[in-house]
Scaffold this motif. Structure first.
Motif, PDB file in Angstrom:
ATOM      1  N   SER A 110       1.178  -1.147   0.260  1.00  0.00           N
ATOM      2  CA  SER A 110      -0.436  -0.032   0.180  1.00  0.00           C
ATOM      3  C   SER A 110       0.607   1.239  -0.039  1.00  0.00           C
ATOM      4  O   SER A 110       1.994   1.295   1.031  1.00  0.00           O
ATOM      5  CB  SER A 110      -0.924   0.095   1.447  1.00  0.00           C
ATOM      6  OG  SER A 110      -0.934   1.070   0.920  1.00  0.00           O
ATOM      7  N   SER A 111       0.330   2.164  -0.567  1.00  0.00           N
ATOM      8  CA  SER A 111       1.357   3.387  -1.041  1.00  0.00           C
ATOM      9  C   SER A 111       1.071   4.229   0.568  1.00  0.00           C
ATOM     10  O   SER A 111       2.165   4.766   0.621  1.00  0.00           O
ATOM     11  CB  SER A 111       0.723   4.212  -1.606  1.00  0.00           C
ATOM     12  OG  SER A 111      -0.563   3.990  -2.164  1.00  0.00           O
ATOM     13  N   ILE A 146       3.488   7.377  -7.530  1.00  0.00           N
ATOM     14  CA  ILE A 146       3.733   6.602  -8.671  1.00  0.00           C
ATOM     15  C   ILE A 146       3.693   5.320  -8.601  1.00  0.00           C
ATOM     16  O   ILE A 146       4.225   4.866  -9.525  1.00  0.00           O
ATOM     17  CB  ILE A 146       5.276   7.802  -9.267  1.00  0.00           C
ATOM     18  CG1 ILE A 146       5.196   9.410  -9.659  1.00  0.00           C
ATOM     19  CG2 ILE A 146       6.393   7.221 -10.434  1.00  0.00           C
ATOM     20  CD1 ILE A 146       6.502   9.036  -9.719  1.00  0.00           C
ATOM     21  N   SER A 147       4.993   4.544  -7.891  1.00  0.00           N
ATOM     22  CA  SER A 147       4.640   3.332  -7.011  1.00  0.00           C
ATOM     23  C   SER A 147       2.852   1.958  -7.968  1.00  0.00           C
ATOM     24  O   SER A 147       3.605   1.238  -7.967  1.00  0.00           O
ATOM     25  CB  SER A 147       4.850   3.837  -5.788  1.00  0.00           C
ATOM     26  OG  SER A 147       3.277   3.761  -5.347  1.00  0.00           O
ATOM     27  N   GLY A 148       2.294   2.920  -8.224  1.00  0.00           N
ATOM     28  CA  GLY A 148       0.588   2.133  -7.854  1.00  0.00           C
ATOM     29  C   GLY A 148       1.229   2.689  -9.529  1.00  0.00           C
ATOM     30  O   GLY A 148      -0.294   1.940 -10.555  1.00  0.00           O
ATOM     31  N   MET A 149       2.232   3.286 -10.544  1.00  0.00           N
ATOM     32  CA  MET A 149       1.863   2.862 -11.832  1.00  0.00           C
ATOM     33  C   MET A 149       2.912   1.818 -12.540  1.00  0.00           C
ATOM     34  O   MET A 149       3.500   2.201 -13.220  1.00  0.00           O
ATOM     35  CB  MET A 149       2.508   4.459 -12.782  1.00  0.00           C
ATOM     36  CG  MET A 149       1.817   5.558 -12.489  1.00  0.00           C
ATOM     37  SD  MET A 149       2.184   6.951 -12.955  1.00  0.00           S
ATOM     38  CE  MET A 149       0.979   8.291 -12.002  1.00  0.00           C
ATOM     39  N   ALA A 154       0.284  -2.528  -7.420  1.00  0.00           N
ATOM     40  CA  ALA A 154       0.124  -1.664  -6.810  1.00  0.00           C
ATOM     41  C   ALA A 154      -0.470  -1.162  -6.290  1.00  0.00           C
ATOM     42  O   ALA A 154      -0.368  -0.127  -4.608  1.00  0.00           O
ATOM     43  CB  ALA A 154       1.715  -1.211  -7.206  1.00  0.00           C
ATOM     44  N   THR A 155      -1.594  -0.318  -6.962  1.00  0.00           N
ATOM     45  CA  THR A 155      -2.584   0.320  -6.282  1.00  0.00           C
ATOM     46  C   THR A 155      -3.975  -0.420  -6.619  1.00  0.00           C
ATOM     47  O   THR A 155      -4.140  -0.838  -7.693  1.00  0.00           O
ATOM     48  CB  THR A 155      -2.068   1.559  -6.676  1.00  0.00           C
ATOM     49  OG1 THR A 155      -2.966   3.055  -6.126  1.00  0.00           O
ATOM     50  CG2 THR A 155      -2.468   1.477  -7.868  1.00  0.00           C
ATOM     51  N   SER A 559      -3.990   7.091 -10.586  1.00  0.00           N
ATOM     52  CA  SER A 559      -2.786   7.049  -9.582  1.00  0.00           C
ATOM     53  C   SER A 559      -1.831   8.652  -9.830  1.00  0.00           C
ATOM     54  O   SER A 559      -1.404   9.018  -8.710  1.00  0.00           O
ATOM     55  CB  SER A 559      -1.950   6.090 -10.331  1.00  0.00           C
ATOM     56  OG  SER A 559      -1.979   4.976  -9.771  1.00  0.00           O
ATOM     57  N   ALA A 560      -2.957   9.253 -10.964  1.00  0.00           N
ATOM     58  CA  ALA A 560      -1.729  11.351 -11.331  1.00  0.00           C
ATOM     59  C   ALA A 560      -2.710  12.145  -9.558  1.00  0.00           C
ATOM     60  O   ALA A 560      -2.421  13.132 -10.738  1.00  0.00           O
ATOM     61  CB  ALA A 560      -1.710  11.410 -12.431  1.00  0.00           C
ATOM     62  N   ALA A 561      -2.763  11.573  -8.592  1.00  0.00           N
ATOM     63  CA  ALA A 561      -3.705  12.288  -8.008  1.00  0.00           C
ATOM     64  C   ALA A 561      -2.316  13.162  -7.375  1.00  0.00           C
ATOM     65  O   ALA A 561      -2.529  13.674  -6.006  1.00  0.00           O
ATOM     66  CB  ALA A 561      -3.701  10.626  -6.984  1.00  0.00           C
ATOM     67  N   PHE A 562      -1.731  14.288  -8.035  1.00  0.00           N
ATOM     68  CA  PHE A 562      -0.678  15.430  -7.806  1.00  0.00           C
ATOM     69  C   PHE A 562      -1.985  16.506  -7.165  1.00  0.00           C
ATOM     70  O   PHE A 562      -0.130  17.663  -6.421  1.00  0.00           O
ATOM     71  CB  PHE A 562       0.183  15.516  -7.904  1.00  0.00           C
ATOM     72  CG  PHE A 562       0.782  14.007  -8.833  1.00  0.00           C
ATOM     73  CD1 PHE A 562       1.880  13.138  -8.456  1.00  0.00           C
ATOM     74  CD2 PHE A 562       0.567  13.790 -10.856  1.00  0.00           C
ATOM     75  CE1 PHE A 562       1.864  12.055  -8.620  1.00  0.00           C
ATOM     76  CE2 PHE A 562       0.951  12.798 -10.317  1.00  0.00           C
ATOM     77  CZ  PHE A 562       1.894  11.560  -9.859  1.00  0.00           C
ATOM     78  N   MET A 563      -2.516  16.820  -7.571  1.00  0.00           N
ATOM     79  CA  MET A 563      -3.435  17.737  -7.803  1.00  0.00           C
ATOM     80  C   MET A 563      -3.485  18.628  -6.598  1.00  0.00           C
ATOM     81  O   MET A 563      -3.084  20.039  -6.195  1.00  0.00           O
ATOM     82  CB  MET A 563      -3.953  18.181  -8.658  1.00  0.00           C
ATOM     83  CG  MET A 563      -3.577  18.504 -10.143  1.00  0.00           C
ATOM     84  SD  MET A 563      -4.168  18.446 -11.488  1.00  0.00           S
ATOM     85  CE  MET A 563      -5.908  17.339 -11.773  1.00  0.00           C
ATOM     86  N   THR A 564      -3.899  18.117  -5.406  1.00  0.00           N
ATOM     87  CA  THR A 564      -4.430  18.445  -4.572  1.00  0.00           C
ATOM     88  C   THR A 564      -4.229  18.285  -3.674  1.00  0.00           C
ATOM     89  O   THR A 564      -3.557  16.385  -3.313  1.00  0.00           O
ATOM     90  CB  THR A 564      -6.471  19.437  -4.510  1.00  0.00           C
ATOM     91  OG1 THR A 564      -6.297  17.777  -3.941  1.00  0.00           O
ATOM     92  CG2 THR A 564      -6.347  19.446  -5.365  1.00  0.00           C
ATOM     93  N   PRO A 565      -3.916  18.246  -2.355  1.00  0.00           N
ATOM     94  CA  PRO A 565      -4.338  17.492  -0.799  1.00  0.00           C
ATOM     95  C   PRO A 565      -4.796  16.334  -0.772  1.00  0.00           C
ATOM     96  O   PRO A 565      -4.950  16.241   0.509  1.00  0.00           O
ATOM     97  CB  PRO A 565      -3.462  18.369   0.225  1.00  0.00           C
ATOM     98  CG  PRO A 565      -4.623  19.657   0.087  1.00  0.00           C
ATOM     99  CD  PRO A 565      -4.086  19.706  -1.547  1.00  0.00           C
TER     100      PRO A 565
END
Length: 610
Positions: A110-111, A146-149, A154-155, A559-565
């Motif tokens: 789990s990430s 990114i580990s989910g990719m 991985a996810t 998995s590209a959930a980089f945009m908000t906390p």
């Protein structure tokens, strides 16, 4: 648009709103919708509960257990220690190694769990290297996402998309189908974070005051003058001590020698056992000794009883701090130990630990402690196996635990199981890659082997499973069925095709990526994958193209959930230790999401042609 579809879309909109405001919590929302949807008549109860019979749900649960095995055996912690040794204080090297290690570990567990493990490691590195924690926490969360990719397991979104392919009659993704995309994205992420780290603030490194004020083993070793008192002896097969009980040898009274712990081989590993009066010594046992008396002739003792002294690489068993720990205890007014000596109290037999130091009025008492009567307010330093030290806190009437060392936070439950955990993980991955058995069977075999070799127990296995995530997936799957039954999936696919259907297929992929990423701003990436996967496959079918590039795009975008906390629990975890604002994620995450979008649109059709 029919009435049934309007009802389903209304419920879906309500779900998204509740997810966005986090009221009630997400798994509760999923349960509510799983209950309400059958009442609309769109699906029946069996459809609402279909997720409970989905093998992928069992697979995800099993992967949580395998991840717990890596944590309990110290494999994840050793990777963190490797990071500290290799990188030193070089910030660029730290970021590079941190992201590579976190991505590697997160490929198989789990990430969220990976981030939870590495946060204290990164804070310690930041303190020691005098680097602001904000410079390291964002790379940590990006690498975990990114580990989910990297791999199929991985996810959860990867497994959701894989399951949708299987339900639609296609072969699912292979174990390493994601890796050709994850590796270039990781390389780009490392370069990106090395560039933008200067924008992550230069606040002072976060300091955990509670941790900073706690003593360390090295301080107690100096304070209680323990250096040079420690020895390790192995009992050879010719020793007359074999088969003898500790109370028969009575080493404390006869030679001033205390046995703190015994390391004993068990099957293919070793374990630390607590020395009590009834303990019988065996050939090959390693004794951890505290020798107070200067008159003890250890070479002579070894020669007479066929013992062999082993080397130590740290002060007072510091090199064995995963097995042997210490604690400071105080004698309260209610204690039955007042007026008795350590020998009188049979301290080691009663509590499983050995008294190695004594302070009276804040002054360390030197010499033999065994015959000194204990007084109210005395402080005892005890040493022994960690499990004994932790259980001694139950004896509050006789002993009050004053201090536990900072090292106690780093102790893993089953350190001797690390080789087994690594081997079992390799076996599980091998079975998944070769397809000898189904993925879920491979994971369950891994769980059983982890239990067999005592890397996990039943309680830790159950506790490791993130039930909220499982319920969320189970509760959102009925929406996918409801949208398909009411024509919602076809409607969404038609709308997408009307907008970009005549364009290049890569533009269609880009549109699917953007929609998935935007939806992920409001709901979890798992729920996003559940909703977007059938739409993407329907678009592929309408265009007469292969479903695989469209399904892969949904998985990568989820998995590209980089945009908000709040896009992912991974981001939420690093907000406080990194001292980030909402806008920090926006200004760093949005540009990198565009980078991932471009990379996806370019590379996916190369691996999975249309």
């Amino acid at each position: 648009m029919n009435n049934e579809l309007i009802i389903v879309l209304s419920l879906l909109a309500a779900t998204i709103v509740m997810f966005a405001i986090n009221r009630p919590r997400m798994d509760a929302v999923a349960l509510i919708m799983m209950t309400v949807l059958p009442l609309t008549g769109v699906i029946d109860v069996s459809d609402a509960l279909v997720g409970l019979s989905d093998p992928n749900i069992v697979l995800i649960a099993a992967l949580f257990v395998i991840g717990e095995g890596l944590v309990r055996t110290g494999v994840a912690q050793k990777l963190g220690d490797l990071l500290i040794r290799r990188a030193g204080r070089n910030e660029a090297r730290l970021i590079f190694l941190l992201m590579v290690i976190v991505t590697g570990v997160g490929s198989f567990m789990s990430s969220t769990g990976v981030v939870a493990i590495f946060i204290p490691v990164v804070l310690r590195i930041a303190r020691n290297a005098r680097i602001p924690a904000s410079r390291l926490m964002m790379p940590l969360s990006v690498a975990a996402l990114i580990s989910g990719m990297m791999t199929l397991v991985a996810t959860a979104p990867n497994l959701v998309v894989h399951a949708q392919l299987v339900r639609d009659g296609y072969d699912g993704f292979s174990f390493f189908a994601f890796t050709p995309f994850g590796i270039p994205i990781l390389i780009l992420a490392i370069g990106y974070m090395l560039i933008v780290r200067r924008f992550l603030g230069a606040a002072a490194p976060a300091v955990d005051l509670a941790q900073a004020n706690r003593p360390h083993l090295s301080e107690w070793i100096d304070e209680y003058k323990l250096t040079s008192r420690e020895h390790r002896l192995r009992i050879s097969s010719q020793s007359s001590w074999i088969g003898k009980r500790l109370d028969e040898l009575d080493l404390r009274a006869s030679a001033g020698i205390n046995i703190i712990a015994i390391e004993r081989r068990k099957r293919l590993s070793s374990e630390i056992i607590e020395p009590i009066a009834q303990t019988e010594l065996e050939a090959g046992d390693v004794l951890f000794l505290d020798v107070r008396s200067a008159t003890v002739d250890l070479p002579d003792l070894c020669e007479r009883f066929a013992l062999r002294e082993l080397q130590l690489s740290g002060n007072y068993f510091a090199d064995h701090s995963q097995a042997i720990g210490m604690a400071e205890l105080m004698i309260p007014a209610t204690s039955s130990l007042i007026g008795k000596t350590v020998l009188d109290t049979r301290f080691r037999s009663e509590y499983g630990v050995t008294v190695v130091g004594l302070k009276r009025r804040q002054t360390a008492v030197e010499g033999d402690l065994l015959d000194k009567p204990l007084k109210l307010g005395d402080t005892l330093l005890v040493a022994g196996p960690w499990r004994a030290i932790k259980t001694i806190q139950d004896h509050k009437r006789d002993l009050i635990t004053l201090n536990m060392p900072a090292e106690s936070d780093d102790v893993v439950a089953a350190p001797s199981g690390a080789p087994f955990a690594i081997g079992i993980l390799a076996l599980v991955v091998g079975m998944m890659v070769t397809g000898v058995v189904e993925n879920v069977q491979a994971a369950l075999i891994g769980c059983l082997l982890l239990g067999l070799f005592r890397c996990v127990d039943m309680n830790s296995a159950y506790n490791s499973i993130h039930w909220q995530s499982l319920i969320l997936i189970v509760g959102m799957l009925p929406f996918s069925i409801a949208l398909q039954n009411t024509g919602g999936v076809d409607l969404a696919a038609d709308a997408l095709l009307d907008a970009v259907g005549n364009a290049d297929p890569r533009l269609v992929l880009a549109t699917i990526f953007v929609l998935t990423a935007i939806l992920g701003l409001f709901i979890s990436n798992t729920a996003t994958a559940v909703l977007m996967a059938p739409i993407a496959l329907a678009v592929a079918a309408e265009l007469g193209l292969s479903p695989y590039p469209f399904a892969m795009t949904v998985a990568l975008a989820a998995s590209a959930a980089f945009m908000t906390p709040v896009s992912s629990p991974v981001n939420t975890l690093v907000v406080a230790p990194g001292n980030y604002s909402f806008f920090d994620f926006v200004r760093i995450g949005v540009p990198f999401t565009v980078v991932v979008l471009i990379t996806t649109v370019i590379t996916v059709p190369l691996v999975f042609p249309f």
